[in-house]
Design a protein around this motif. Structure first.
Motif, mmCIF file in Angstrom:
data_model
loop_
_atom_site.group_PDB
_atom_site.id
_atom_site.type_symbol
_atom_site.label_atom_id
_atom_site.label_comp_id
_atom_site.label_asym_id
_atom_site.label_seq_id
_atom_site.Cartn_x
_atom_site.Cartn_y
_atom_site.Cartn_z
ATOM 1 N N LEU A 189 58.959 7.886 -58.599
ATOM 2 C CA LEU A 189 59.239 7.709 -60.026
ATOM 3 C C LEU A 189 59.394 9.066 -60.704
ATOM 4 O O LEU A 189 60.304 9.262 -61.521
ATOM 5 N N LEU A 196 62.653 10.298 -62.806
ATOM 6 C CA LEU A 196 62.555 10.688 -64.210
ATOM 7 C C LEU A 196 62.994 12.132 -64.430
ATOM 8 O O LEU A 196 63.637 12.447 -65.440
ATOM 9 N N THR A 240 54.686 10.348 -65.770
ATOM 10 C CA THR A 240 54.243 9.528 -64.636
ATOM 11 C C THR A 240 52.728 9.363 -64.628
ATOM 12 O O THR A 240 52.213 8.269 -64.361
ATOM 13 N N TRP A 287 52.011 7.010 -67.876
ATOM 14 C CA TRP A 287 52.626 5.682 -67.982
ATOM 15 C C TRP A 287 53.327 5.220 -66.710
ATOM 16 O O TRP A 287 53.989 4.196 -66.701
ATOM 17 N N ILE A 296 55.337 1.699 -65.953
ATOM 18 C CA ILE A 296 56.794 1.704 -65.794
ATOM 19 C C ILE A 296 57.186 0.970 -64.518
ATOM 20 O O ILE A 296 58.128 0.171 -64.496
ATOM 21 N N TRP A 339 56.647 -2.768 -64.968
ATOM 22 C CA TRP A 339 57.709 -3.318 -65.815
ATOM 23 C C TRP A 339 59.015 -3.479 -65.045
ATOM 24 O O TRP A 339 59.704 -4.483 -65.152
ATOM 25 N N TYR A 340 59.338 -2.494 -64.217
ATOM 26 C CA TYR A 340 60.595 -2.513 -63.474
ATOM 27 C C TYR A 340 60.598 -3.640 -62.428
ATOM 28 O O TYR A 340 61.623 -4.296 -62.203
#
Length: 247
Positions: free
Chosen positions: A193, A197, A234, A237, A241, A244-245
């Motif tokens: 992640l 990002l 990261t 949150w 994340i 949610w994904y």
């Protein structure tokens, strides 16, 4: 009261991080000589070094020679305090909280130096790697699995190293070192992640700088600060994340 104490502690550590940011590129000791004005060389008194407050009261100037002081010092102090509180709010009094506070401290130094000099110094990434390995040893001592963090370091550092080779130096080797450190701290899933990002943030900022005529396509933009920002996001949150994904 807990939040206030942690914030104050963070600003104090942030003041020390400022010393590191200023002195490491100059190959100076971070412990000696004592803090002093870079212009008049007078040693600063304790009341000149109160994080954020001294800068505000002195209106951003040296008490003795009135030389202007960079606002970066207060920004780093305040930001460090806010990040310490944010990590405490999310993780409480845990080993993870201590780990991420140390990780963020190292990343602030690396990111600010890279932003100001476009260089990543090996002594900073070596320190970060040693600290990450110490936490891996603590995890192992407590009977917790560590292979996930090793994978994170390998994938993080390996991905940026591969890009450096493919682009023939279009991305610096120091960026790979930063990602290696982050991978050891974050573990594989969060490292993936973080990489995603960092490229998204870097692309958006790069396009914005070109659109505003601040940079051209040929200008070098340090990537380290994007890795640092992505890592902080990261830490705070990342798991949310990912959840949610996947929903």
């Amino acid at each position: 009261m807990d939040y206030l104490i942690i914030f104050i502690l963070g600003t104090i550590i942030g003041s020390f991080l400022n010393v590191c940011i200023y002195r490491i590129p100059k190959s100076q000791s971070i412990v000696y000589p004592p803090s002093h004005c870079a212009n008049c060389k007078i040693n600063l008194k304790p009341y000149d070094l109160i994080p954020v407050l001294s800068y505000t009261l002195l209106k951003g100037r040296c008490r003795y020679c009135r030389e202007k002081i960079s606002v970066r010092y207060s920004i780093v102090e305040f930001l460090t305090g806010i990040l310490y509180v944010s990590i405490y709010v999310k993780y409480g009094v845990t080993l993870d909280a201590i780990k991420y506070i140390i990780m963020v401290s190292i990343l602030i130094v690396i990111g600010m130096i890279d932003l100001e000099t476009t260089n990543v110094y090996f002594k900073t990434t070596l320190t970060g790697s040693i600290l990450a390995i110490i936490f891996l040893a603590l995890h192992a001592y407590m009977g917790l699995p560590v292979i996930n963090y090793i994978y994170g370091g390998v994938i993080g550092g390996g991905t940026l190293s591969l890009i450096t080779i493919i682009t023939k130096g279009g991305m610096g080797g120091g960026d790979a070192e930063i990602c290696f450190i982050c991978g050891l701290f974050l573990g594989l899933k969060l490292t993936l992640l973080m990489l995603f990002l960092s490229f998204v943030i870097g692309s958006v900022v790069g396009v914005a700088l070109i659109a505003l005529s601040k940079k051209t396509r040929k200008d070098y933009v340090p990537f380290g600060p994007f890795i640092v920002l992505a890592s902080i996001i990261t830490i705070l949150w990342g798991q949310g994340i990912i959840t949610w994904y996947l929903l």
